[in-house]
Design an enzyme around this catalytic site. Structure first.
Site, PDB file in Angstrom:
ATOM      1  N   TRP A 112       3.805  12.156  -2.784  1.00 39.53           N
ATOM      2  CA  TRP A 112       2.661  11.744  -3.611  1.00 39.53           C
ATOM      3  C   TRP A 112       1.677  12.886  -3.834  1.00 39.53           C
ATOM      4  O   TRP A 112       1.079  13.009  -4.901  1.00 39.53           O
ATOM      5  CB  TRP A 112       1.976  10.503  -3.032  1.00 39.53           C
ATOM      6  CG  TRP A 112       2.831   9.292  -3.206  1.00 39.53           C
ATOM      7  CD1 TRP A 112       3.402   8.541  -2.219  1.00 39.53           C
ATOM      8  CD2 TRP A 112       3.267   8.698  -4.448  1.00 39.53           C
ATOM      9  NE1 TRP A 112       4.154   7.532  -2.762  1.00 39.53           N
ATOM     10  CE2 TRP A 112       4.088   7.598  -4.116  1.00 39.53           C
ATOM     11  CE3 TRP A 112       3.045   8.989  -5.797  1.00 39.53           C
ATOM     12  CZ2 TRP A 112       4.686   6.792  -5.098  1.00 39.53           C
ATOM     13  CZ3 TRP A 112       3.638   8.193  -6.768  1.00 39.53           C
ATOM     14  CH2 TRP A 112       4.446   7.111  -6.410  1.00 39.53           C
ATOM     15  N   ASP A 181      -6.421  10.131  -1.841  1.00 35.60           N
ATOM     16  CA  ASP A 181      -5.549   9.045  -2.290  1.00 35.60           C
ATOM     17  C   ASP A 181      -5.218   8.227  -1.037  1.00 35.60           C
ATOM     18  O   ASP A 181      -4.471   8.684  -0.181  1.00 35.60           O
ATOM     19  CB  ASP A 181      -4.278   9.627  -2.920  1.00 35.60           C
ATOM     20  CG  ASP A 181      -3.269   8.545  -3.313  1.00 35.60           C
ATOM     21  OD1 ASP A 181      -3.539   7.352  -3.079  1.00 35.60           O
ATOM     22  OD2 ASP A 181      -2.199   8.904  -3.859  1.00 35.60           O
ATOM     23  N   LYS A 205      -0.364  -2.100  -1.944  1.00 39.60           N
ATOM     24  CA  LYS A 205       0.145  -1.892  -0.596  1.00 39.60           C
ATOM     25  C   LYS A 205      -0.649  -2.735   0.404  1.00 39.60           C
ATOM     26  O   LYS A 205      -0.085  -3.522   1.134  1.00 39.60           O
ATOM     27  CB  LYS A 205       0.063  -0.413  -0.191  1.00 39.60           C
ATOM     28  CG  LYS A 205       1.217   0.471  -0.673  1.00 39.60           C
ATOM     29  CD  LYS A 205       1.327   0.622  -2.165  1.00 39.60           C
ATOM     30  CE  LYS A 205       2.443   1.509  -2.628  1.00 39.60           C
ATOM     31  NZ  LYS A 205       2.025   2.816  -3.085  1.00 39.60           N
TER      32      LYS A 205
HETATM   33  C1  LIG Z   1       2.209   3.801  -4.170  1.00 32.11           C
HETATM   34  C2  LIG Z   1       1.477   5.059  -4.170  1.00 32.11           C
HETATM   35  C3  LIG Z   1       1.089   5.705  -5.356  1.00 32.11           C
HETATM   36  C4  LIG Z   1       1.481   5.198  -6.718  1.00 32.11           C
HETATM   37  O1  LIG Z   1       0.731   4.110  -7.112  1.00 32.11           O
HETATM   38  P1  LIG Z   1       0.877   3.516  -8.593  1.00 32.11           P
HETATM   39  O2  LIG Z   1      -0.020   2.312  -8.548  1.00 32.11           O
HETATM   40  O3  LIG Z   1       2.314   3.160  -8.786  1.00 32.11           O
HETATM   41  O4  LIG Z   1       0.430   4.529  -9.552  1.00 32.11           O
HETATM   42  C5  LIG Z   1       0.345   6.877  -5.239  1.00 32.11           C
HETATM   43  N1  LIG Z   1       0.001   7.381  -4.058  1.00 32.11           N
HETATM   44  C6  LIG Z   1       0.362   6.784  -2.900  1.00 32.11           C
HETATM   45  C7  LIG Z   1      -0.050   7.404  -1.605  1.00 32.11           C
HETATM   46  C8  LIG Z   1       1.108   5.613  -2.925  1.00 32.11           C
HETATM   47  O5  LIG Z   1       1.467   5.015  -1.774  1.00 32.11           O
END
Ligand SMILES: *Cc1c(COP(=O)(O)O)cnc(C)c1O
Length: 369
Positions: A112, A181, A205
């Site tokens: 990511w 993030d 999540k």
């Molecule tokens: C799942 C995830 C993403 C992607 O999220 P989207 O909603 O599909 O854009 C980005 N960063 C992390 C750390 C993730 O777990």
């Protein structure tokens, strides 16, 4: 139909280890089910209501209040709910936060991080501060080796790498505005919001369903967006309009609000962290008993949310997945580029589910060697 399926689920004890969209608490599912056709006696579903109406406005306001309370967000920071997922934020962050600068710093800790760095190169020069995945075991390099560039507009890190199972165990201490993030570990433990300029997380999540993206941002950072930033990605506009600049993901707001209430009922983030630590230990203990299961992350940086491990062969991996599925342990396959097994054990995964998986791992190992 829904009620029957939830009850059946409990009876046959299905545990869903999917990385995202991920398992929701049974209590939340039951509440959604009850509210679905008739929101609090209005005769309408939450899904059918105006986002400007009284009922939804209350939910949006409560969602913000509960979030602020749970995460202890100071008054200096706005809480925004946007669309476009975490991926949308990969662009929104440089567009809003560069503020005339031409460089930004990024930690590379896995998949990511790499995705967000790649997107940022559209807008600026991207400096890699440190790389956690050059060799195994994956490890977040020591602070002394970080290459921080004082001319950068901000420093970005991915607090939990959902695919590689690498997690920061402390907040990086830097003078640049810190951007995180936190899509896969938000609400899993208390966080020091004050140390951050911006935190973002997709909801699917640990805080609801896909379609909602939370952004917590300090007020002084949002007032000089790049002039070509699409309005839908502008933090200043979302702050001014209390996240209702346009039609938001109304149902997603409502589910996130229920998630906040559920977390509060569980005793808040300190209590939730304790449970998460216990859950992760159950699995890492089995992994560390011998060499059958291999985890490739330095112990201090192992994720509490996504436990990733390899088996001695692909054949055994395949059999592991088949036998796990037969006893109701679902969605354990690792990410396609990593292989092996990944058990995502977010807040909503009950301890019983993890205990069952740990037991299964021991049984499987015993019958395979
Ligand atoms: C799942 C995830 C993403 C992607 O999220 P989207 O909603 O599909 O854009 C980005 N960063 C992390 C750390 C993730 O777990």
């Amino acid at each position: 139909v829904g009620e029957v399926s939830i009850k059946e689920n409990q009876m046959s004890k299905i545990y869903n280890f999917c990385a995202g969209p991920a398992v929701l608490p049974t209590e939340v599912m039951t509440e959604i089910q009850q509210d679905l056709p008739n929101w609090h006696g209005t005769g309408m579903s939450m899904m059918e209501m105006s986002h400007r109406g009284k009922e939804f406005s209350e939910i949006a306001a409560n969602l913000e209040t509960e979030t602020r309370e749970l995460l202890k967000v100071p008054k200096t920071h706005h809480i925004l709910f946007m669309q476009g997922g975490a991926t949308g934020q990969f662009s929104a962050v440089p567009m809003n936060l560069l503020r005339g600068k031409t460089q930004a710093d990024y930690f590379n800790t896995g998949h990511w991080s790499q995705m967000t760095m790649k997107e940022a190169t559209i807008y600026c020069q991207v400096n890699e501060v440190a790389n956690a995945t050059k060799e195994k075991p994956y490890c977040i390099p020591d602070e002394k080796t970080w290459k921080i560039n004082p001319d950068s507009a901000y420093l970005h890190y991915t607090s939990n790498e959902t695919i590689y199972g690498v997690q920061f165990n402390t907040t990086p201490n830097v003078s640049l505005p810190l951007v995180a993030d936190m899509s896969s570990d938000i609400f899993s433990r208390p966080i020091d919001v004050e140390k951050h300029g911006l935190i973002y997380a997709a909801a699917q999540k640990n805080m609801g369903i896909s379609g909602v993206t939370m952004v917590i941002v300090r007020d002084d950072l949002i007032h000089e967006p790049w002039e070509k930033t699409p309005t839908i990605l502008r933090y200043d506009i979302f702050a001014e309009k209390a996240s209702l600049y346009h039609t938001p993901c109304t149902f997603g707001f409502y589910v996130s609000y229920l998630m906040m209430k559920w977390m509060k009922n569980r005793g808040g983030l300190e209590a939730i962290q304790q449970v998460n630590e216990r859950k992760a230990k159950l699995l890492y203990d089995v992994i560390d008993e011998d060499d059958f299961y291999q985890n490739f992350v330095f112990p201090e940086h192992r994720s509490l949310m996504n436990v990733v491990f390899l088996l001695p062969s692909e054949e055994l991996t395949k059999r592991f997945l088949e036998e796990a599925k037969k006893i109701g342990l679902l969605n354990l396959e690792g990410y396609r580029t990593v292989g092996g097994i990944r058990a995502s054990i977010y807040n909503a995964m009950p301890e019983e589910g993890v205990t069952r998986l740990a037991q299964f791992m021991r049984d499987f190992r015993r019958t395979s060697i």
